[in-house]
Design a protein around this motif. Sequence first.
Motif, mmCIF file in Angstrom:
data_model
loop_
_atom_site.group_PDB
_atom_site.id
_atom_site.type_symbol
_atom_site.label_atom_id
_atom_site.label_comp_id
_atom_site.label_asym_id
_atom_site.label_seq_id
_atom_site.Cartn_x
_atom_site.Cartn_y
_atom_site.Cartn_z
ATOM 1 N N VAL A 1 0.672 -1.349 -0.088
ATOM 2 C CA VAL A 1 -0.170 0.075 0.003
ATOM 3 C C VAL A 1 0.834 1.310 0.136
ATOM 4 C CG1 VAL A 1 -1.803 1.306 1.290
ATOM 5 C CG2 VAL A 1 -2.105 -1.083 1.178
ATOM 6 N N ALA A 2 2.112 1.403 1.187
ATOM 7 C CA ALA A 2 2.775 2.373 0.973
ATOM 8 C C ALA A 2 3.507 2.678 -0.494
ATOM 9 C CB ALA A 2 3.726 2.268 1.906
ATOM 10 N N PHE A 3 4.032 1.407 -0.816
ATOM 11 C CA PHE A 3 5.012 1.555 -2.067
ATOM 12 C C PHE A 3 3.993 2.188 -3.235
ATOM 13 C CE2 PHE A 3 8.064 -2.310 -1.613
ATOM 14 C CZ PHE A 3 8.500 -1.503 -0.310
ATOM 15 N N GLN A 4 2.767 1.643 -3.523
ATOM 16 C CA GLN A 4 2.004 2.333 -4.596
ATOM 17 C C GLN A 4 1.212 3.732 -4.275
ATOM 18 O OE1 GLN A 4 -2.141 0.990 -5.089
ATOM 19 N NE2 GLN A 4 -1.598 0.460 -7.034
ATOM 20 N N ALA A 5 1.540 3.976 -3.280
ATOM 21 C CA ALA A 5 1.000 5.574 -2.519
ATOM 22 C C ALA A 5 2.058 6.159 -3.182
ATOM 23 C CB ALA A 5 0.772 5.567 -1.336
ATOM 24 N N ALA A 6 3.420 5.917 -3.167
ATOM 25 C CA ALA A 6 4.437 6.599 -3.637
ATOM 26 C C ALA A 6 4.327 7.332 -4.891
ATOM 27 C CB ALA A 6 6.039 5.885 -3.645
ATOM 28 N N ASP A 7 3.785 6.127 -5.925
ATOM 29 C CA ASP A 7 3.520 6.498 -7.431
ATOM 30 C C ASP A 7 2.708 5.729 -7.941
ATOM 31 O OD1 ASP A 7 3.540 7.051 -10.086
ATOM 32 O OD2 ASP A 7 5.710 6.933 -10.443
ATOM 33 N N PRO A 8 1.410 5.785 -7.873
ATOM 34 C CA PRO A 8 0.495 4.718 -8.469
ATOM 35 C C PRO A 8 0.699 4.187 -9.792
ATOM 36 C CG PRO A 8 -0.817 6.622 -7.286
ATOM 37 C CD PRO A 8 0.743 7.205 -7.218
ATOM 38 N N ILE B 1 8.346 -4.680 -12.221
ATOM 39 C CA ILE B 1 9.403 -3.758 -11.768
ATOM 40 C C ILE B 1 8.607 -2.530 -11.166
ATOM 41 C CG2 ILE B 1 9.503 -2.472 -13.825
ATOM 42 C CD1 ILE B 1 12.492 -2.424 -13.856
ATOM 43 N N SER B 2 9.365 -2.027 -10.214
ATOM 44 C CA SER B 2 8.992 -0.418 -9.909
ATOM 45 C C SER B 2 9.817 0.638 -10.614
ATOM 46 C CB SER B 2 8.967 -0.284 -8.397
ATOM 47 O OG SER B 2 10.238 -0.638 -7.826
ATOM 48 N N ALA B 3 9.348 1.344 -11.014
ATOM 49 C CA ALA B 3 9.850 2.652 -11.757
ATOM 50 C C ALA B 3 9.077 3.995 -11.067
ATOM 51 C CB ALA B 3 9.713 2.404 -13.152
ATOM 52 N N VAL B 4 9.306 4.237 -9.846
ATOM 53 C CA VAL B 4 8.742 5.270 -9.151
ATOM 54 C C VAL B 4 9.319 6.678 -9.476
ATOM 55 C CG1 VAL B 4 8.474 6.333 -6.854
ATOM 56 C CG2 VAL B 4 7.945 3.597 -7.458
ATOM 57 N N ALA B 5 8.542 7.339 -9.853
ATOM 58 C CA ALA B 5 9.038 8.788 -10.182
ATOM 59 C C ALA B 5 8.696 9.807 -8.901
ATOM 60 C CB ALA B 5 8.128 9.249 -11.411
ATOM 61 N N TYR B 6 9.882 10.512 -8.605
ATOM 62 C CA TYR B 6 9.818 11.369 -7.452
ATOM 63 C C TYR B 6 9.805 12.729 -8.094
ATOM 64 C CZ TYR B 6 10.440 7.409 -4.228
ATOM 65 O OH TYR B 6 10.604 6.131 -3.409
ATOM 66 N N GLY B 7 8.706 13.430 -8.572
ATOM 67 C CA GLY B 7 8.734 14.626 -9.265
ATOM 68 C C GLY B 7 9.337 14.345 -10.678
ATOM 69 N N GLY B 8 9.931 15.769 -11.222
ATOM 70 C CA GLY B 8 10.160 15.585 -12.599
ATOM 71 C C GLY B 8 11.813 15.100 -12.755
ATOM 72 N N GLY C 1 12.409 8.271 -18.045
ATOM 73 C CA GLY C 1 12.924 9.181 -18.976
ATOM 74 C C GLY C 1 14.251 9.811 -18.566
ATOM 75 N N ASP C 2 14.299 11.136 -18.767
ATOM 76 C CA ASP C 2 15.689 11.668 -18.530
ATOM 77 C C ASP C 2 15.942 11.941 -17.055
ATOM 78 O OD1 ASP C 2 16.178 11.687 -21.261
ATOM 79 O OD2 ASP C 2 15.164 13.724 -21.469
ATOM 80 N N ARG C 3 15.272 11.539 -16.149
ATOM 81 C CA ARG C 3 15.289 11.716 -14.826
ATOM 82 C C ARG C 3 16.625 11.136 -14.257
ATOM 83 N NH1 ARG C 3 9.954 10.806 -15.124
ATOM 84 N NH2 ARG C 3 8.382 12.151 -14.057
ATOM 85 N N THR C 4 17.434 11.666 -13.093
ATOM 86 C CA THR C 4 18.330 10.757 -12.632
ATOM 87 C C THR C 4 17.692 9.580 -11.812
ATOM 88 O OG1 THR C 4 19.853 12.715 -12.062
ATOM 89 C CG2 THR C 4 19.964 10.774 -10.433
ATOM 90 N N ILE C 5 18.353 8.551 -12.226
ATOM 91 C CA ILE C 5 17.460 7.228 -11.782
ATOM 92 C C ILE C 5 18.347 6.464 -10.948
ATOM 93 C CG2 ILE C 5 16.494 4.980 -12.518
ATOM 94 C CD1 ILE C 5 16.145 6.182 -15.153
ATOM 95 N N ARG D 1 16.620 16.322 3.526
ATOM 96 C CA ARG D 1 18.043 16.464 3.665
ATOM 97 C C ARG D 1 18.816 15.396 3.063
ATOM 98 N NH1 ARG D 1 19.110 18.961 9.640
ATOM 99 N NH2 ARG D 1 17.525 20.393 9.766
ATOM 100 N N PHE D 2 18.008 14.064 3.148
ATOM 101 C CA PHE D 2 18.787 12.850 2.882
ATOM 102 C C PHE D 2 18.192 12.246 1.669
ATOM 103 C CE2 PHE D 2 18.399 13.978 7.352
ATOM 104 C CZ PHE D 2 19.743 14.256 7.841
ATOM 105 N N PHE D 3 17.272 12.633 1.258
ATOM 106 C CA PHE D 3 16.672 11.859 0.004
ATOM 107 C C PHE D 3 16.470 12.971 -1.120
ATOM 108 C CE2 PHE D 3 13.197 9.925 -2.397
ATOM 109 C CZ PHE D 3 13.659 8.612 -2.391
ATOM 110 N N PRO D 4 16.701 12.557 -2.417
ATOM 111 C CA PRO D 4 16.745 13.323 -3.344
ATOM 112 C C PRO D 4 15.476 14.025 -3.796
ATOM 113 C CG PRO D 4 17.667 11.325 -3.842
ATOM 114 C CD PRO D 4 16.812 11.070 -2.664
ATOM 115 N N ALA D 5 14.314 13.891 -3.332
ATOM 116 C CA ALA D 5 13.203 14.612 -3.637
ATOM 117 C C ALA D 5 12.090 14.369 -2.693
ATOM 118 C CB ALA D 5 12.654 13.874 -5.186
#
Length: 278
Positions: free
Chosen positions: A33-40, A56-63, A95-99, A156-160
């Motif tokens: 549930v928490a995983f999917q909430a990050a990026d449905p 696979i999970s390919a979770v986008a944290y913003g752009g 896409g072109d995000r840092t992954i 401070r500790f996570f990129p997005a």
Amino acid sequence: MRRTIRTLALEDVEILVDWAAAEGWNPGLVDAVAFQAADPEGFIGAFVDGEMVAGISAVAYGGDFGFIGLYICRPDRRGEGHGKAVWDAGMARLGDRTIGLDGVVEQQANYRSMGFAPVYRTIRFVGSPNGPAEVDSGICVIGPELIADVLDYDRRFFPASRRSFLDHWLRPPHMALAIVRDGTIEGYGVARRCRDGCKIGPLFSNSLDAATRLFAAFANASGPGNVHLDVPETSGSFAALLSFAGLQPGFETARMYKGKAPQLMQSGVFAITTLELG
């Protein structure tokens, strides 16, 4: 054979998490549930005759940032191209995000060939901590009044920003604790029940002392059984402290990035949140 690639529903994500358990990754009991909430839209599967054969999970944290995880092909369908199909779909989505990803040793050369560069090693520590510690009155449960401060501190500790994920991750049945002094957060962490024992992640703090206090509080509250943490090699003396407490180093991964590695307060990351979502 007709393969279909599509976004996973919650019940499919639950199956993928079960596959992760079968691989020995020891996910949490209610991770899906928490995983999917990050990026449905960030969970992708390959289906043949209506059955999921890879995911696979390919979770986008913003752009600007994304994370690859839960990359699994069902053992009986390996060698048929399904894993490659979901990998390509996941990478295309980000896409072109840092992954980022956390690669097991056996796959690191493969990830390098696809443009990922290692930044640091992470070691899983596992064991039953030695004896109870004294109750620490300076540690509090994270309630609604602290959520906004925790979200700011987490950056401070996570990129997005990951508000949607943390809105679930910080809630019961997870245990979320923080050290707050003079209205300022000095560290926080989350522990959750897993298939084996419990796992602490994240564990972020301003100092080794604060991390040690939070670990002791989680160890006290976890009861009998194993405690698991995925500890970056950048955490310095924390690994030695865990060994002294009775935990043993287990399997190793490497945090790898495709694109420019984020600039973070890495010395304050004493345990990453999850191998699956970063």
